[in-house]
Enzyme design. Structure first.
Site, PDB file in Angstrom:
ATOM      1  N   ILE A 159     111.481  29.678   9.892  1.00  0.00           N
ATOM      2  CA  ILE A 159     109.787  29.365  10.218  1.00  0.00           C
ATOM      3  C   ILE A 159     109.046  29.410   9.133  1.00  0.00           C
ATOM      4  CG2 ILE A 159     108.077  29.757  11.683  1.00  0.00           C
ATOM      5  CD1 ILE A 159     110.650  29.044  13.322  1.00  0.00           C
ATOM      6  N   LYS A 160     108.353  28.502   8.708  1.00  0.00           N
ATOM      7  CA  LYS A 160     107.449  28.074   7.599  1.00  0.00           C
ATOM      8  C   LYS A 160     106.142  28.684   8.068  1.00  0.00           C
ATOM      9  CE  LYS A 160     108.114  24.927   4.499  1.00  0.00           C
ATOM     10  NZ  LYS A 160     107.990  23.507   3.968  1.00  0.00           N
ATOM     11  N   ILE A 161     105.694  29.611   7.423  1.00  0.00           N
ATOM     12  CA  ILE A 161     104.078  30.064   7.592  1.00  0.00           C
ATOM     13  C   ILE A 161     103.508  30.038   6.220  1.00  0.00           C
ATOM     14  CG2 ILE A 161     102.803  32.054   8.178  1.00  0.00           C
ATOM     15  CD1 ILE A 161     105.292  33.000  10.091  1.00  0.00           C
TER      16      ILE A 161
END
Length: 375
Positions: free
Chosen positions: A139-141
């Protein structure tokens, strides 16, 4: 043509593709790149999805079904993007298993409009993790100030995170702290740290674009001699910081508990200036335990004529520090540069996300029945 890529991989650089599309998946192209181009991971972002949806007919059947169901555009976007990411994870799963979870990763980004909202970012990360439901997902944050506690929270819950939009060394240090904190909390919660993975995406070419613009305004001969070197120097100093922090007692305790390091990932490695070598941000950033995520054009250029002499990072720390100091001497304000780049990065992804929403809304209307734009 794969010899350069093999050598790069042998030097400890994981080669990831900065692109995904339904067409690439449907035709077997991604699987081919894995087999023939040493690709061991995939990254995506709103711009990539907007581009994929604007071409061809690969998404038509799914969009038609979504239109018939009358879903709103936000649900449709999540359904479309998670479908591609899930498929990509399945293609990369053999790599994930072969590397014991190190590679074979596919990244999907939280809604970039949430970049300044910690709670909603965490909620979105949980939702995407559940929807894709693959162990090799990232998950890209974004590494905004508000994103840092979201990163720690996601990791503490066992969600693997690709921290994106890192430009400054100070922020990178904060990202490492957020990573450590997340794993420490996960350990307290009794989670298996070996199952939690993370990379820190340090952007490269955009640094040169912004700094070169400022050097051109300075206009001196000394300033001209500093052009197009800051992106590499900044990234090399990031790797120096990575080495320093992974030598700490805090990291040793996590490592002893089974944790894997948060690998530096070189992002934005497509060269923007046509006067520069098109493999610059690959050739000059070779170091063990790193990831280089490349647009396909950069991947093919590296395969064709890239130079892989060995480690090009660790012997260059003093040179990199000297270059950054020289930029300061001619009047380039590093802190302002990285602030502008972070703000622009968030805004660009927001713009692409809104374009994606608009594209999907139009497709749903054309195919009979979206309930609203949702933007």
């Amino acid at each position: 043509m794969t010899e350069n890529l093999r050598k790069l991989s042998d030097e400890g650089v994981s080669i990831w593709l900065d692109d995904i599309s339904r067409e690439r998946l449907r035709t077997g192209n991604l699987e081919q790149l894995v087999k023939e181009r040493h690709v061991v991971g995939v990254t995506s972002n709103p711009t990539i999805f907007a581009k994929a949806l604007s071409k061809g007919s690969a998404y038509d059947d799914q969009v038609r079904d979504l239109a018939v169901r009358g879903v709103d555009v936000e649900e449709a976007v999540r359904a479309i993007t998670t479908y591609d990411i899930r498929w990509g994870c399945d293609v990369l799963r053999p790599v994930h298993d072969r590397t014991e979870g190190l590679d074979g990763r596919v990244s999907i980004e939280v809604d970039p409009r949430l970049a300044r909202d910690r709670e909603r970012t965490v909620a979105e990360a949980r939702a995407l993790w559940w929807m894709v439901d693959r162990p090799n997902l990232f998950i890209k944050i974004p590494a905004t100030v508000e994103g840092l506690p979201a990163i720690s929270q996601a990791l503490s819950e066992g969600i693997s995170v690709n921290v994106t939009l890192i430009f400054s060394l100070e922020r990178y240090g904060q990202v490492i702290d957020a990573f450590f904190e997340g794993l420490e909390r996960a350990r307290e919660n009794g989670r298996d740290l070996s199952k939690i993975s993370s990379v820190a995406s340090f952007f490269v070419s955009r640094v040169d674009t912004e700094i070169d613009k400022r050097l051109d305004k300075v206009g001196s001969e000394e300033a001209a001699g500093l052009r197009s070197k800051a992106g590499v120097a900044n990234a090399r100093l990031a790797y120096a910081l990575y080495e320093e922090r992974t030598a700490s007692d805090r990291w040793k305790a996590l490592k002893d508990a089974g944790a894997r390091p948060q690998r530096p990932l070189w992002a934005s490695t497509g060269v923007k200036d046509p006067d520069l070598p098109d493999t610059l941000y690959v050739d000059q950033l070779i170091a063990p335990g790193t990831v280089n995520t490349m647009p396909e054009a950069t991947l093919e250029a590296t395969a064709d004529h890239g130079e892989v002499p060995g480690d090009t990072v660790r012997a260059s720390y003093d040179q990199a520090r000297a270059h950054m100091n020289a930029l300061k001497q001619v009047g380039v304000d590093y802190d302002d540069v990285v602030r502008v780049l972070e703000d622009e990065g968030v805004q660009k992804f927001e713009t692409s996300w809104n374009e994606l929403l608009d594209t999907v809304a139009g497709e749903l209307r054309d195919k009979g029945g979206a309930k609203g734009s949702g933007a």
